[in-house]
Design a protein around this motif. Structure first.
Motif, PDB file in Angstrom:
ATOM      1  N   ASN A 252      -3.017   6.220  42.405  1.00 20.49           N
ATOM      2  CA  ASN A 252      -2.292   7.224  41.636  1.00 20.49           C
ATOM      3  C   ASN A 252      -2.372   8.569  42.338  1.00 20.49           C
ATOM      4  OD1 ASN A 252      -1.742   5.250  39.701  1.00 20.49           O
ATOM      5  ND2 ASN A 252      -3.623   5.699  38.570  1.00 20.49           N
ATOM      6  N   PHE A 253      -1.519   9.503  41.925  1.00 23.47           N
ATOM      7  CA  PHE A 253      -1.478  10.799  42.599  1.00 23.47           C
ATOM      8  C   PHE A 253      -1.762  11.956  41.662  1.00 23.47           C
ATOM      9  CE2 PHE A 253       0.087   8.538  46.158  1.00 23.47           C
ATOM     10  CZ  PHE A 253      -0.148   9.354  47.255  1.00 23.47           C
ATOM     11  N   SER A 254      -2.719  12.765  42.081  1.00 23.52           N
ATOM     12  CA  SER A 254      -3.045  14.003  41.387  1.00 23.52           C
ATOM     13  C   SER A 254      -2.689  15.162  42.323  1.00 23.52           C
ATOM     14  CB  SER A 254      -4.524  14.019  41.005  1.00 23.52           C
ATOM     15  OG  SER A 254      -4.846  15.209  40.316  1.00 23.52           O
ATOM     16  N   THR A 255      -3.395  16.256  42.226  1.00 22.05           N
ATOM     17  CA  THR A 255      -3.170  17.420  43.072  1.00 22.05           C
ATOM     18  C   THR A 255      -4.460  18.219  43.166  1.00 22.05           C
ATOM     19  OG1 THR A 255      -2.049  19.575  43.220  1.00 22.05           O
ATOM     20  CG2 THR A 255      -2.294  18.640  41.030  1.00 22.05           C
ATOM     21  N   ILE A 256      -4.649  18.890  44.279  1.00 24.61           N
ATOM     22  CA  ILE A 256      -5.835  19.720  44.448  1.00 24.61           C
ATOM     23  C   ILE A 256      -5.816  20.905  43.485  1.00 24.61           C
ATOM     24  CG2 ILE A 256      -5.052  21.393  46.181  1.00 24.61           C
ATOM     25  CD1 ILE A 256      -7.682  20.646  47.741  1.00 24.61           C
ATOM     26  N   ALA A 257      -4.639  21.163  42.885  1.00 28.15           N
ATOM     27  CA  ALA A 257      -4.516  22.239  41.892  1.00 28.15           C
ATOM     28  C   ALA A 257      -5.395  21.987  40.676  1.00 28.15           C
ATOM     29  CB  ALA A 257      -3.058  22.384  41.459  1.00 28.15           C
ATOM     30  N   VAL A 258      -5.754  20.724  40.428  1.00 26.37           N
ATOM     31  CA  VAL A 258      -6.646  20.404  39.309  1.00 26.37           C
ATOM     32  C   VAL A 258      -8.045  20.930  39.594  1.00 26.37           C
ATOM     33  CG1 VAL A 258      -7.754  18.545  38.002  1.00 26.37           C
ATOM     34  CG2 VAL A 258      -5.332  18.372  38.617  1.00 26.37           C
ATOM     35  N   ALA A 259      -8.599  20.545  40.721  1.00 24.11           N
ATOM     36  CA  ALA A 259      -9.961  20.955  41.072  1.00 24.11           C
ATOM     37  C   ALA A 259     -10.071  22.459  41.286  1.00 24.11           C
ATOM     38  CB  ALA A 259     -10.424  20.214  42.319  1.00 24.11           C
ATOM     39  N   LEU A 260      -9.018  23.088  41.816  1.00 21.69           N
ATOM     40  CA  LEU A 260      -9.047  24.520  42.090  1.00 21.69           C
ATOM     41  C   LEU A 260      -8.594  25.358  40.897  1.00 21.69           C
ATOM     42  CD1 LEU A 260      -7.593  24.616  45.734  1.00 21.69           C
ATOM     43  CD2 LEU A 260      -9.989  24.742  45.028  1.00 21.69           C
ATOM     44  N   ALA A 261      -8.063  24.697  39.859  1.00 20.51           N
ATOM     45  CA  ALA A 261      -7.562  25.406  38.666  1.00 20.51           C
ATOM     46  C   ALA A 261      -6.664  26.574  39.079  1.00 20.51           C
ATOM     47  CB  ALA A 261      -8.722  25.892  37.799  1.00 20.51           C
ATOM     48  N   LEU A 262      -5.640  26.252  39.839  1.00 20.33           N
ATOM     49  CA  LEU A 262      -4.812  27.283  40.448  1.00 20.33           C
ATOM     50  C   LEU A 262      -4.000  28.080  39.439  1.00 20.33           C
ATOM     51  CD1 LEU A 262      -3.470  25.387  43.598  1.00 20.33           C
ATOM     52  CD2 LEU A 262      -5.258  27.133  43.516  1.00 20.33           C
ATOM     53  N   LYS A 263      -3.994  29.357  39.614  1.00 17.30           N
ATOM     54  CA  LYS A 263      -3.181  30.265  38.806  1.00 17.30           C
ATOM     55  C   LYS A 263      -1.704  29.968  39.047  1.00 17.30           C
ATOM     56  CE  LYS A 263      -2.188  35.222  38.302  1.00 17.30           C
ATOM     57  NZ  LYS A 263      -2.537  36.581  38.804  1.00 17.30           N
ATOM     58  N   GLY A 264      -0.936  29.891  37.967  1.00 15.78           N
ATOM     59  CA  GLY A 264       0.496  29.626  38.088  1.00 15.78           C
ATOM     60  C   GLY A 264       0.854  28.166  38.150  1.00 15.78           C
ATOM     61  N   GLU A 265      -0.154  27.283  38.032  1.00 13.68           N
ATOM     62  CA  GLU A 265       0.111  25.842  38.058  1.00 13.68           C
ATOM     63  C   GLU A 265      -0.564  25.129  36.878  1.00 13.68           C
ATOM     64  OE1 GLU A 265      -0.226  23.840  41.792  1.00 13.68           O
ATOM     65  OE2 GLU A 265       0.132  25.669  42.951  1.00 13.68           O
ATOM     66  N   SER A 266      -0.798  25.853  35.794  1.00 16.45           N
ATOM     67  CA  SER A 266      -1.595  25.321  34.692  1.00 16.45           C
ATOM     68  C   SER A 266      -0.992  24.083  34.043  1.00 16.45           C
ATOM     69  CB  SER A 266      -1.828  26.405  33.629  1.00 16.45           C
ATOM     70  OG  SER A 266      -0.603  26.978  33.218  1.00 16.45           O
ATOM     71  N   VAL A 267       0.306  24.098  33.775  1.00  9.49           N
ATOM     72  CA  VAL A 267       0.930  22.945  33.109  1.00  9.49           C
ATOM     73  C   VAL A 267       1.018  21.761  34.066  1.00  9.49           C
ATOM     74  CG1 VAL A 267       2.942  22.099  31.862  1.00  9.49           C
ATOM     75  CG2 VAL A 267       2.226  24.489  31.595  1.00  9.49           C
ATOM     76  N   TYR A 268       1.418  22.039  35.299  1.00 10.47           N
ATOM     77  CA  TYR A 268       1.482  20.995  36.320  1.00 10.47           C
ATOM     78  C   TYR A 268       0.094  20.387  36.540  1.00 10.47           C
ATOM     79  CZ  TYR A 268       1.811  19.016  41.057  1.00 10.47           C
ATOM     80  OH  TYR A 268       1.745  18.195  42.150  1.00 10.47           O
ATOM     81  N   ALA A 269      -0.910  21.245  36.670  1.00  2.00           N
ATOM     82  CA  ALA A 269      -2.278  20.770  36.878  1.00  2.00           C
ATOM     83  C   ALA A 269      -2.761  19.958  35.676  1.00  2.00           C
ATOM     84  CB  ALA A 269      -3.213  21.948  37.142  1.00  2.00           C
ATOM     85  N   ALA A 270      -2.373  20.378  34.476  1.00  2.00           N
ATOM     86  CA  ALA A 270      -2.774  19.645  33.271  1.00  2.00           C
ATOM     87  C   ALA A 270      -2.221  18.225  33.275  1.00  2.00           C
ATOM     88  CB  ALA A 270      -2.309  20.386  32.020  1.00  2.00           C
ATOM     89  N   SER A 271      -0.962  18.079  33.708  1.00  2.00           N
ATOM     90  CA  SER A 271      -0.353  16.744  33.750  1.00  2.00           C
ATOM     91  C   SER A 271      -1.088  15.851  34.748  1.00  2.00           C
ATOM     92  CB  SER A 271       1.136  16.837  34.106  1.00  2.00           C
ATOM     93  OG  SER A 271       1.341  17.205  35.465  1.00  2.00           O
ATOM     94  N   LYS A 272      -1.538  16.431  35.841  1.00  2.00           N
ATOM     95  CA  LYS A 272      -2.237  15.665  36.869  1.00  2.00           C
ATOM     96  C   LYS A 272      -3.707  15.445  36.518  1.00  2.00           C
ATOM     97  CE  LYS A 272       1.036  14.955  39.932  1.00  2.00           C
ATOM     98  NZ  LYS A 272       1.460  13.589  40.341  1.00  2.00           N
ATOM     99  N   ALA A 273      -4.306  16.375  35.784  1.00  2.42           N
ATOM    100  CA  ALA A 273      -5.683  16.180  35.325  1.00  2.42           C
ATOM    101  C   ALA A 273      -5.743  14.953  34.420  1.00  2.42           C
ATOM    102  CB  ALA A 273      -6.176  17.419  34.578  1.00  2.42           C
ATOM    103  N   GLY A 274      -4.713  14.783  33.627  1.00  2.00           N
ATOM    104  CA  GLY A 274      -4.626  13.588  32.788  1.00  2.00           C
ATOM    105  C   GLY A 274      -4.584  12.324  33.620  1.00  2.00           C
ATOM    106  N   VAL A 275      -3.880  12.372  34.749  1.00  2.00           N
ATOM    107  CA  VAL A 275      -3.818  11.221  35.653  1.00  2.00           C
ATOM    108  C   VAL A 275      -5.206  10.893  36.199  1.00  2.00           C
ATOM    109  CG1 VAL A 275      -2.926  10.389  37.868  1.00  2.00           C
ATOM    110  CG2 VAL A 275      -1.409  11.621  36.312  1.00  2.00           C
ATOM    111  N   GLU A 276      -5.971  11.919  36.534  1.00  2.00           N
ATOM    112  CA  GLU A 276      -7.313  11.692  37.074  1.00  2.00           C
ATOM    113  C   GLU A 276      -8.227  11.012  36.050  1.00  2.00           C
ATOM    114  OE1 GLU A 276      -9.165  15.061  38.847  1.00  2.00           O
ATOM    115  OE2 GLU A 276      -7.479  15.492  40.209  1.00  2.00           O
ATOM    116  N   VAL A 277      -8.246  11.528  34.835  1.00  2.00           N
ATOM    117  CA  VAL A 277      -9.113  10.954  33.797  1.00  2.00           C
ATOM    118  C   VAL A 277      -8.661   9.544  33.442  1.00  2.00           C
ATOM    119  CG1 VAL A 277      -9.960  11.193  31.443  1.00  2.00           C
ATOM    120  CG2 VAL A 277      -9.700  13.220  32.876  1.00  2.00           C
ATOM    121  N   PHE A 278      -7.354   9.366  33.318  1.00  2.00           N
ATOM    122  CA  PHE A 278      -6.826   8.029  33.038  1.00  2.00           C
ATOM    123  C   PHE A 278      -7.238   7.048  34.131  1.00  2.00           C
ATOM    124  CE2 PHE A 278      -3.514   4.920  34.088  1.00  2.00           C
ATOM    125  CZ  PHE A 278      -3.544   4.147  32.940  1.00  2.00           C
ATOM    126  N   SER A 279      -7.115   7.460  35.381  1.00  2.00           N
ATOM    127  CA  SER A 279      -7.427   6.577  36.512  1.00  2.00           C
ATOM    128  C   SER A 279      -8.895   6.166  36.515  1.00  2.00           C
ATOM    129  CB  SER A 279      -7.072   7.266  37.834  1.00  2.00           C
ATOM    130  OG  SER A 279      -5.689   7.552  37.902  1.00  2.00           O
TER     131      SER A 279
END
Length: 225
Positions: free
Chosen positions: A120-147
């Motif tokens: 599955n694919f996440s993004t480094i924006a999750v681990a870095l909690a990047l400013k301006g990517e909160s919703v995108y990072a949230a969708s991918k954080a869900g992928v990480e926990v699900f995986s």
């Protein structure tokens, strides 16, 4: 046989092409199969019925599935308070729900063969909690926990589940993102460089190989955090 979602462009296309080069039989899953040299099945991962129909088509092939690579995804770089409702829904539905649909509907094929690998694919924006990517990072954080949880559910059947979390890579998803913005993100990585699609393909090859048989439930952050 290896299935690759989002195979019509970007990372999905690059991954599919790399796997074909190494002699794998690849089936692409994409919303449109027009103008594609890749053997593909039409599939919109955000729609349950579409994924279900694609799974039925795959079952008809009566071939073992070596791996399923869930590369389909969408991105939107924006502050949470200025992200409109439709964008929020699209990010969650495609990135998170789409990954869940593909895992749960294709898993029965792997369960019968008691072997396989989900990537599955996440993004480094999750681990870095990047400013301006909160919703995108949230969708991918869900992928990480699900995986991670799905990996435990599949472990008794010799099926592995892992995540790749790339930093910014030049694909259609990064249209409108300047080099300065990319450099600001990559500077926060342990290895402060911008990686390429080929680097992601290298990780995919590792995760589908028996050499990585000890890895499951892991998130591999490209560049390190």
């Amino acid at each position: 046989m290896i299935l690759v979602t989002g195979s019509s462009r970007g990372l999905g296309k690059a991954i599919a092409e790399r796997l074909i080069e190494r002699g794998e039989e690849v089936i692409g899953l994409a919303r449109t199969t027009k103008n594609s040299d890749l053997r593909s099945i039409e599939c919109d991962v955000s729609e349950y019925s579409s994924v279900k129909n694609a799974a039925k088509e795959v079952k008809k092939l009566k071939k073992p599935i070596k791996a399923i690579i869930n590369a389909a995804g969408v991105a939107s770089m924006n502050m949470a308070v200025t992200t409109d409702e439709n964008t929020v829904q699209k990010l969650i539905q495609t990135n998170l729900v789409g990954t869940i649909y593909c895992c749960q509907l294709f898993a029965p094929i792997m369960l019968r063969q008691k072997k396989g690998s989900f990537i599955n694919f996440s993004t480094i924006a999750v681990a870095l909690a990047l400013k301006g990517e909160s919703v995108y990072a949230a969708s991918k954080a869900g992928v990480e926990v699900f995986s991670k949880s799905f990996a435990r559910e599949m472990s008794d059947f010799n099926i592995r589940v892992n995540c790749i979390a790339p930093g910014p890579i030049r694909t259609d998803l990064l249209r409108g993102i300047t080099d300065t913005q990319i450099q600001k993100i990559t500077s926060q990585q342990i290895i402060p460089k911008q990686f390429q699609k080929s680097d992601v393909c290298d990780l995919v090859e590792l995760l589908i190989d028996e050499k990585s048989s000890s890895l499951s439930g892991q998130v591999l952050n490209l560049g390190g955090v």
